[in-house]
Design an enzyme around this catalytic site. Structure first.
Site, short mmCIF file in Angstrom:
data_model
loop_
_atom_site.label_atom_id
_atom_site.label_comp_id
_atom_site.label_asym_id
_atom_site.label_seq_id
_atom_site.Cartn_x
_atom_site.Cartn_y
_atom_site.Cartn_z
N ASP A 630 0.80 -1.09 -0.08
CA ASP A 630 0.14 -0.05 0.19
C ASP A 630 0.88 1.68 -0.20
O ASP A 630 1.59 1.41 0.97
CB ASP A 630 -0.89 0.00 1.01
CG ASP A 630 -2.02 1.30 1.25
OD1 ASP A 630 -2.94 1.25 1.11
OD2 ASP A 630 -1.68 2.07 1.93
N LEU A 631 0.80 2.20 -1.35
CA LEU A 631 1.35 2.99 -1.13
C LEU A 631 0.92 4.14 0.12
O LEU A 631 -0.54 4.45 0.90
CB LEU A 631 0.98 4.14 -2.50
CG LEU A 631 1.54 3.83 -3.28
CD1 LEU A 631 1.88 4.21 -4.95
CD2 LEU A 631 3.12 2.80 -3.61
N ASP A 673 -4.54 2.16 -4.37
CA ASP A 673 -2.53 2.86 -4.20
C ASP A 673 -2.41 1.41 -3.30
O ASP A 673 -1.67 1.21 -3.40
CB ASP A 673 -2.26 3.99 -3.39
CG ASP A 673 -3.02 4.00 -2.08
OD1 ASP A 673 -3.89 3.42 -1.46
OD2 ASP A 673 -2.92 4.81 -1.67
#
Lengths: 759, 319
Positions: A630-631, A673
């Site tokens: 996960d960004l 994301d």
């Protein structure tokens, strides 16, 4: 002389005693009959000296008998005469009635110094009758004649008049006055207009009446040198003397010699006015006369016996017989021919009547005859339904070509009248209203002098053919206009026909397609035909190439075409171009399993693959890791630079991460994301950690978006498989998600394993 | 001088005028005829109307008239003696014999002086005859019969009308002649030594037509012959009538006609058929005659035709 008399008397008595002895032989006198051509007293006076002379010469008394025709006939019938002197016509009659010895001598008459053994007829009239000048003038006049048996008093004149065109039997009233003297009196008295007498009579009478010759006029006077009398006709022999057969031949000889011995100066000759007797003349001319005039004895036509007839006319008879036979034969032959003809006609009629093809006769455009087939075709029971009506009556208002039936038929019949044979397709309405098609022939049957020809009309029912044609036309139209390509092959699979769609789809011309193989699947090739033969059809999709080399997808259905014996004679293939369909299908499949932005597998595909690699890891006892990424701080970038910049960033980061992974590993975008990765075949945990570190590094490198460098980081959680207890994919992913959450909590930009506290 | 002309010399002159007025209408058969007992049937036929319009008679006085008209083409046929017919034919007008009217049986006579009793005795004698007439034929035939060579006698060619004078002068020992000259000679002391009855079927009188006409007018030729036979029947079978008519025409007496009839044989239809047959009597006599005439220098050449006669025109029967 006396002695002779006694001897002959004795002889006569002897003969008389015998039965059947003749009178003359037994009698003591010779009876000499003379025909009374003049009044009896005159005759006796003149001829008695002749009888006396004969008596003296033959030594037997000669008794003179002057007889008229009837008396002479009676005397002869009863043998009352031994010799007779009569006119030639009378002689012929007597000779025809009984046998005679023939003519002994012919009288020779004397007039003045002239002698003649010929006699003829005189035709005269009163000198004052100016209207009678020639033989032709005698026509219709009253004629006096001594009698029809007189040669010089009737028959000679009759022949002469006949040759001059006057038939006295028909054209004249004839008064028979029995003697020449009365004839002259009758003419002079005016009781008769014309008189017939024999030659010599006028001259005799003129001796006693000097003015006689000046009071009469001779018609058709003949000028004959040496003939002493006036005469109007041709001449015939004078009177014959004949003996009857019963007279003893010695007496006949003596009488004959006595007659020939008479000289003209003898008293007997002088008294009778004769010169004597000459050898018998030829009396045939008298016979010709009698035959010509049809008088006795030739007044009756001789009744010919059959044998005579046949003998005399066998040539004619056989010719007639042959002709009759020929005629009979010809008639029989004609009769037979006629019967044969009738039978033939009947047969022909039956043939026409029962001929399966409809035949009719037309005259003046109307039916005059028809056979059964024609009636049946139109659906009628009796010929009367047709006869007298024209063709248009049984036709629809208009023919299929649009022309009005009656007008079209009138035009056609006009052509036929001109001598043409017309063949035309014609629509008829049957009695039940259904329409039929016939092929109609109209031919003129021209008879001589016939302005209106008979027309022979024959029909051939082509309704089924017409329907089949329509059917075919439809089929052809379908074939031609179908969007699907259609081809027909023979049993060996070689194309014999293709439609337009085939040309369009394959890009091959029709000519190049025919004779070759149709497009076939690569792997099976012509095997599809055996499939179609076995199952009746074959269908499948495969890739083929157009003429220009471009590949295309096609869906083919191949069917066997069966003939009337239900055996496959052809194959028919229908195919369509499904290239576009295939492309759309692939796109749809991509959309379902990949992320449209990053082209990374989506959650669906990721789950799917996870199942696979989990199964593989279990089988091969290998270790795999499920990684959840996960960004960090992605939302601020998105907010600050827009979605486009955000998307660019995601694409760049995804590419970098993908580059760090091995081929056999999977990276997927789960949404927003969030990413996940499957790392398979992990030999040592260090390798995994090194990988995770490289991933963090790759993400952390600045990314140029919307003209600026942007920096983000990632929080990564992971879990391993297999584990002590059996897990499914969801559980594994959840474990990784939990580990990621732990990494977030621990300050981001780090990785964290499930079940461990360290990073 | 011709015999028939001699007989005809005493004829009424009117006939000549009649004869020359023959017409040509419709191309009938123009037939030359002159008085002679053998030709009487045709005269009788005409008199009784048995001559159809297809035949016209051209009546002359003698055979010379008929011969001249035949040669000039003015007539199509004629009644002639057979030797006259040969003369005309050899002269260039080709003829065909279609009928025989009579055969001489005593009409032609050789009268001799009393001292000549046999034919052999004629050798060295002077014989008078008109060589261009039928008398010449009699004489030539007589010599041939007797086996006397031509050079053994002296033939004095003398016209008939000079015979009596020559006989009276004693110039001649014998004369070949015919009636009535023959009777005159006998009256002057002559004796009948030989006549045509001793030359059976040699001296013929015939009916001839030109070959040209025979090819065209067959019907008329048949009509002619039918008329001839009809007249012949009357002449023979009805002498009670015919002798008067012939006597009237010839200006003689019935008794003279009777004796003339006795000197000729009048062949009927059947005899005609026999005479005219192929290789029949006429054919043979005509050839012999023509050779004899040629030998004597009386004609330039002999007959050179296959058939000189034809029986085809004879009627099938006499009505």
């Amino acid at each position: 002389m006396k002695r002779w008399l006694i001897a002959s008397l004795a002889f006569a008595l002897l003969v008389l005693a015998l039965p059947g002895a003749t009178l003359a032989q037994g009698s003591q006198e010779v009876r000499f009959g003379i025909y009374a051509y003049r009044p009896a007293p005159i005759m006796y006076e003149r001829y008695q000296p002749l009888a006396d002379y004969l008596t003296g010469r033959i030594g037997i008394p000669v008794k003179l008998q002057v007889l008229d025709q009837e008396q002479m006939r009676k005397a002869l019938a009863s043998n009352q005469l031994d010799f007779f002197l009569t006119n030639p016509s009378q002689f012929l009659v007597i000779r025809s009635e009984r046998s005679l010895t023939g003519v002994l001598a012919t009288l020779v008459r004397r007039y003045g110094e002239a002698e003649t053994a010929s006699l003829g007829g005189v035709i005269f009239t009163s000198a004052d009758r100016d209207e009678i000048a020639s033989l032709a003038d005698v026509h219709g006049k009253t004629v006096a004649s001594p009698g029809r048996h007189f040669l010089g008093g009737f028959q000679a004149q009759a022949l002469e008049l006949k040759e001059a065109g006057v038939d006295v039997f028909r054209d004249n009233r004839i008064k028979l006055v029995r003697s020449h003297d009365r004839v002259i009196r009758s003419v002079l008295a005016g009781a008769a207009e014309v008189g017939f007498v024999r030659t010599g009579i006028l001259e005799e009478l003129a001796e006693g009446d000097g003015s006689l010759l000046s009071r009469i006029k001779i018609l058709n006077r003949q000028n004959l040198i040496g003939f002493p009398y006036v005469v109007s006709t041709r001449l015939y022999p004078e009177w014959p003397v004949a003996a009857l057969p019963h007279v003893d031949s010695d007496i006949v000889r003596r009488v004959a010699s006595a007659l020939f011995a008479i000289e003209s100066e003898f008293p007997a000759a002088r008294s009778a006015g004769i010169a004597g007797f000459a050898p018998p003349a030829d009396y045939q001319s008298v016979e010709y006369l009698a035959r010509e005039l049809r008088v006795e004895p030739y007044d009756q036509l001789p009744s010919l016996s059959w044998s005579e007839l046949v003998r005399q006319y066998w040539g004619w008879l056989s010719a007639i017989l042959v002709l009759l036979l020929l005629l009979t034969g010809a008639m029989l032959w004609l009769g037979r021919k006629k019967r044969e003809l009738a039978v033939e006609q009947q047969r022909l009629r039956r043939l026409i009547q029962s001929w399966p093809q409809p035949m009719l006769m037309l005259r003046n455009g109307a039916f005059v005859d028809s056979n059964r087939a024609a009636l049946e075709l139109l659906g009628f029971a009796v010929p009367q339904s047709l006869l007298g009506k024209d063709i248009a009556t049984f036709s629809p208002q208009t023919q299929p070509d649009g022309s009005i039936s009656r007008q079209k038929m009138q035009r056609l019949l006009g052509q036929v009248r001109a001598g043409e044979v017309v063949q035309v397709e014609w629509a008829f309405l049957r009695s039940d209203g259904s329409q039929i098609w016939v092929d109609m022939s109209l031919a003129p049957v021209r008879e001589k002098d016939d302005s209106q020809p008979w027309v022979l009309c024959s029909w051939y029912d082509i309704t089924r053919r017409k329907e089949a044609e329509q059917h075919l036309r439809l089929a052809a139209s379908v074939f031609d206009h179908a969007r699907e390509a259609i081809f027909i092959t023979d049993l060996h699979g070689l194309v014999i026909d293709v439609n337009d769609a085939y040309v369009e789809i394959t890009g091959r011309s029709r000519a190049s397609a025919i004779g070759g193989l149709p497009p076939l699947p690569l792997e099976e090739g012509p095997g599809v035909f055996s499939g179609a033969r076995k199952n009746g059809f074959w269908s499948g999709e495969f890739v083929s190439k157009r003429a220009n080399g471009e590949p295309f997808n096609m869906a083919l259905t191949l069917s066997g075409v069966r003939d009337e014996h239900d055996a496959i004679s052809h194959f028919m293939g229908i195919f369509s171009d499904i290239t576009r369909l295939k492309l759309q299908e692939r796109e749809l499949r991509t959309m379902a399993h990949y992320d449209a932005l990053t082209h990374l597998p989506n959650r669906v595909l990721f789950t799917d693959r996870m199942q696979q690699v989990m199964a593989q890891a279990r089988r091969q006892e290998q270790l795999l890791a499920v990684v959840y990424i996960d960004l960090d701080q992605f939302k601020p970038v998105n907010d600050a630079y827009g979605h486009k910049a955000g998307d660019e960033l995601l694409v760049e980061v995804a590419a970098r991460m993908r580059a760090e992974l091995r081929e056999e590993d999977t990276l997927a975008r789960l949404g927003g994301d969030e990413f996940a990765a499957l790392v398979v075949n992990i030999e040592k945990p260090e390798v995994l950690e090194s990988l995770l570190t490289r991933l963090l590094h790759a993400v952390a490198l600045p990314v140029r978006v919307a003209g600026r460098l942007v920096k983000v980081s990632a929080s990564i959680g992971y879990t391993l498989y297999p584990q002590a207890e059996e897990l499914d994919g969801d559980q594994l992913l959840r474990q990784a998600d939990q580990a990621m959450y732990k990494a977030k909590q621990q300050g981001r930009n780090r990785y964290c394993g499930f079940g461990s506290a360290d990073s | 001088m011709h015999r028939r002309r001699f007989l005809g010399a005493s004829l009424a002159a009117g006939f000549a005028a009649l004869g020359l007025s023959g017409c040509d209408a419709g191309r009938p058969l123009r037939f030359g005829i002159h008085p002679w007992i053998g030709y009487e049937p045709l005269y009788l036929a005409e008199e009784f109307g048995w001559l159809p319009s297809s035949v016209t008679l051209q009546k002359g006085q003698s055979a010379l008239d008929s011969m001249e008209l035949l040669s000039s083409g003015a007539i199509d046929g004629a009644a002639l003696t057979l030797d006259e017919a040969i003369r005309v034919h050899v002269d260039g007008t080709e003829l065909l014999v279609v009928g025989v009217t009579n055969v001489s049986v005593g009409a032609d006579v050789l009268v001799v002086k009393k001292d000549i009793e046999t034919l052999d005795a004629l050798r060295g004698r002077r014989i008078g005859a008109e060589m261009s007439s039928v008398s010449g034929i009699l004489l030539l035939n007589l010599l041939a019969t007797a086996g006397i060579e031509r050079g053994e006698v002296t033939i004095v060619d003398l016209p008939m009308d000079e015979h009596v004078a020559a006989w009276k002068q004693g110039d001649l020992d014998a004369v070949a002649c015919y009636e009535p000259t023959a009777s005159a000679m006998v009256g002057l002391g002559g004796v009948r030594l030989f006549d045509s009855s001793q030359l059976p079927e040699t001296i013929f009188d015939v009916l001839v037509v030109t070959r040209k006409f025979a090819a065209l007018g067959q019907g008329s030729v048949r009509d002619l012959l039918e008329a001839h036979f009809a007249g012949l029947r009357h002449l023979v079978r009805n002498q009670a009538d015919s002798i008067y008519r012939v006597a009237t025409r010839q200006g003689t007496s019935p008794a003279a006609v009777r004796s003339a009839l006795a000197s000729v044989m009048l062949p009927d239809l059947a005899s005609n058929q026999r005479y005219l047959a192929e290789n029949g009597r006429i054919e043979r006599v005509a050839r012999d005659l023509s050779r004899m005439l040629e030998r004597e220098g009386l004609i330039p050449r002999a007959l050179e035709v296959d058939r000189f006669c034809d029986s085809e025109f004879l009627p099938r029967s006499v009505a």
